[in-house]
Design a protein around this motif. Sequence first.
Motif, short mmCIF file in Angstrom:
data_model
loop_
_atom_site.label_atom_id
_atom_site.label_comp_id
_atom_site.label_asym_id
_atom_site.label_seq_id
_atom_site.Cartn_x
_atom_site.Cartn_y
_atom_site.Cartn_z
N ALA A 25 -2.82 12.62 1.93
CA ALA A 25 -1.43 12.63 1.46
C ALA A 25 -1.23 11.64 0.32
N LEU A 26 -1.90 10.50 0.39
CA LEU A 26 -1.85 9.52 -0.70
C LEU A 26 -2.34 10.15 -2.00
N GLY A 27 -3.40 10.94 -1.90
CA GLY A 27 -3.92 11.63 -3.08
C GLY A 27 -2.94 12.67 -3.61
N LEU A 28 -2.24 13.38 -2.72
CA LEU A 28 -1.23 14.34 -3.16
C LEU A 28 -0.13 13.64 -3.94
N ILE A 57 -1.13 3.54 4.65
CA ILE A 57 0.22 3.04 4.40
C ILE A 57 0.15 1.68 3.70
N ALA A 58 -0.82 0.86 4.06
CA ALA A 58 -1.00 -0.41 3.36
C ALA A 58 -1.34 -0.17 1.89
N GLU A 59 -2.23 0.77 1.62
CA GLU A 59 -2.57 1.11 0.24
C GLU A 59 -1.36 1.68 -0.49
N ALA A 60 -0.57 2.51 0.19
CA ALA A 60 0.62 3.09 -0.43
C ALA A 60 1.62 2.01 -0.81
N GLU A 61 1.78 1.02 0.04
CA GLU A 61 2.73 -0.06 -0.25
C GLU A 61 2.29 -0.84 -1.48
N LEU A 62 1.01 -1.14 -1.58
CA LEU A 62 0.51 -1.92 -2.71
C LEU A 62 0.41 -1.09 -3.98
N SER A 63 0.33 0.23 -3.83
CA SER A 63 0.25 1.13 -4.99
C SER A 63 1.59 1.77 -5.31
N HIS A 64 2.62 1.43 -4.56
CA HIS A 64 3.98 1.94 -4.79
C HIS A 64 4.03 3.47 -4.69
N LEU A 65 3.44 3.99 -3.62
CA LEU A 65 3.43 5.44 -3.40
C LEU A 65 4.30 5.79 -2.20
N PRO A 66 5.17 6.80 -2.33
CA PRO A 66 6.14 7.11 -1.28
C PRO A 66 5.58 8.04 -0.19
N LEU A 67 4.85 7.47 0.75
CA LEU A 67 4.43 8.22 1.94
C LEU A 67 5.54 8.12 2.99
N GLY A 91 4.91 -2.75 10.14
CA GLY A 91 5.33 -4.09 9.75
C GLY A 91 5.65 -4.25 8.28
N ASN A 92 4.91 -5.14 7.62
CA ASN A 92 5.18 -5.47 6.23
C ASN A 92 4.78 -4.37 5.25
N TYR A 93 4.16 -3.30 5.72
CA TYR A 93 3.62 -2.30 4.81
C TYR A 93 4.60 -1.18 4.48
N VAL A 94 5.74 -1.12 5.15
CA VAL A 94 6.73 -0.10 4.82
C VAL A 94 7.98 -0.75 4.23
N TYR A 99 -8.46 7.64 -12.03
CA TYR A 99 -7.66 7.15 -10.91
C TYR A 99 -8.56 6.33 -9.98
N ALA A 100 -7.93 5.47 -9.20
CA ALA A 100 -8.65 4.68 -8.19
C ALA A 100 -7.64 4.12 -7.22
N ASN A 101 -8.08 3.80 -6.03
CA ASN A 101 -7.24 3.10 -5.05
C ASN A 101 -7.42 1.60 -5.26
N ARG A 102 -6.55 1.01 -6.10
CA ARG A 102 -6.68 -0.40 -6.41
C ARG A 102 -5.51 -1.21 -5.88
N GLY A 103 -4.79 -0.65 -4.91
CA GLY A 103 -3.75 -1.43 -4.27
C GLY A 103 -4.37 -2.49 -3.39
N ALA A 104 -5.06 -2.03 -2.34
CA ALA A 104 -5.77 -2.95 -1.45
C ALA A 104 -7.25 -3.03 -1.81
N ASN A 105 -7.70 -2.18 -2.76
CA ASN A 105 -9.08 -2.19 -3.24
C ASN A 105 -10.11 -1.88 -2.15
N GLY A 106 -9.71 -1.18 -1.12
CA GLY A 106 -10.63 -0.88 -0.04
C GLY A 106 -11.46 0.37 -0.31
#
Length: 555
Positions: free
Chosen positions: A62-65, A90-100, A127-130, A406-413
């Motif tokens: 879903a993050l990729g969508l 969800i942690a990655e979405a929060e750091l990447s500003h993506l609306p999941l 918790g802090n991720y939403v 593109y890359a997942n560089r919010g949490a860099n995991g």
Amino acid sequence: MNHQELLTKQVFTLVDILWSHGVDEVVISPGSRSTPIAIAAELHPHIKTYVHPDERSAAFFALGLSKRDHSPVGIICTSGTAAANYTPAIAEAELSHLPLIAITADRPHELRDVGAPQSIDQNNMYGNYVKYYTELPPADAHKSALNLIGTKVMQCSRYFNGNETGPVQINVPVREPLIPDITRTDLFYREKAVRPEYQLTDHALTELTGTGLVLIGETMETLSGIEPVLDKDYLAVIADPRQHIRKTLHNTVTHHDLIFNALDEDQFSYIEENVDYILRIGDPLTSKAVNSFLSATEIPQYLISEHQNLKTFPIAPYQAFVGQVRGTLKNIEFKPGGRRFKHWFSNMDAAVESHIDLNIHQYTDEGRCTYEIFKHTEAGRSFFLSSSMPVRDGERYDTVNTHTIYANRGANGIDGVVSTALGMASKQKVTLIIGDVALYHDMNGLIMSKLEDVDLNIIVFNNNGGGIFSFLPQYDNQDHFERLFGTPLDLDFRHTAALYDFNYHEVNSYADIDSRLVNAAGRNLIEIKTDREQNLKQHQQMKTEIGDMVKSIGY
């Protein structure tokens, strides 16, 4: 009204209002307690649904969508640990500003904390991720019930776009029986709501004077069309690999990591003396060397952030401004400065690029392979680069600068990289470059290529372990390095390809990389087997060569 009618009205209304606020796609993970919500999404005439049996990978899919257009995407799961598996994405979405939008089914209150099966505490579990959390009451006949759903969705839709975009959670307790009335599609009647305009803050950056160094990281907003504002002979512009303006803005510096890794004290002083300000735009850059420079320099720094949650890394700027990047840049009055710095800096970037092009034939490592991959891949195909080495090699060895990256560089995991790439590949041609450990980490995600018939080209560098650790201080402790950090997995990915119906290609040399191979249609897994020790030595050799050349460039 009986229970089925109340439940149907609740979940059908919830799904329809979410659609009206922009949720056009939903990823469903099968489960019992989420049955009515899943059926509502499946029956909605305008929502495209995907079914993914693994919640962890489903959320990254879903993050990729969402990633390309920052569109809100729903994820639906059953109660218990199913919902917990959404946490990394969800942690990655929060750091990447993506609306999941995590729609988590739950046990009703009478089944909580009493030992009932598949029941954990789901209240604000992220918790802090939403950005927003709410729980609906169990379906009942109170006259406020449907209005409450409208209110809650309107509240959470504030985070579907704008300067506070991010994930939300809607927890939905559901009582049995779980089957809704599937004939009630008349409840899907709403129209699309008008999305609120994304406004600038009142406090805006209005003037910058002199010679500027502009650093542009990843942005939610496309910067297409802003090139004339930045194309000035007194503005030197650095663009991160994930910033697509690097393809269209003349004289954009893209080899900044190699340059800043090599600068000597005199060159550092030259920058300090000739640059009047640094303008940072969007997210922080990938380059560790650039971030080290920003931490050390005395040049005043300004930050334009799209989000209220300022990312000030690596150092707090002199001033920060929140708002749309294009609008902010158009409103700045740039007063001219000297031309020498941009000329010197751009020439240095061109010299690095030329050195790579002229000398890459001396190398046989993963960097050489990455160079050949970019060189032979058609411009219309996007790259998704895994964390660790692929995103760094892409930054270093891409000399064509014609692809969207593109890359997942919010949490860099490395978790969820495969699934995120597959989500993007459902909408465009994508090549995923990944290491063996990261591919292993999300092999479950490959099932979506079969279930949803998603084409994806995967290029996996199999150096039998965590290659990036060879470049870190841990490498010096050889007594414990291989077991704790090298972590050889001894995997042969031809079996992975067979399990998930991918065409398999083994590459033994950079010479085997050609246009036919990297642009092949369908689902393809290309395994490039490399040696970690050789890769380390050749990377360091190239870095040393370029460092010596950079230091030799005068003013």
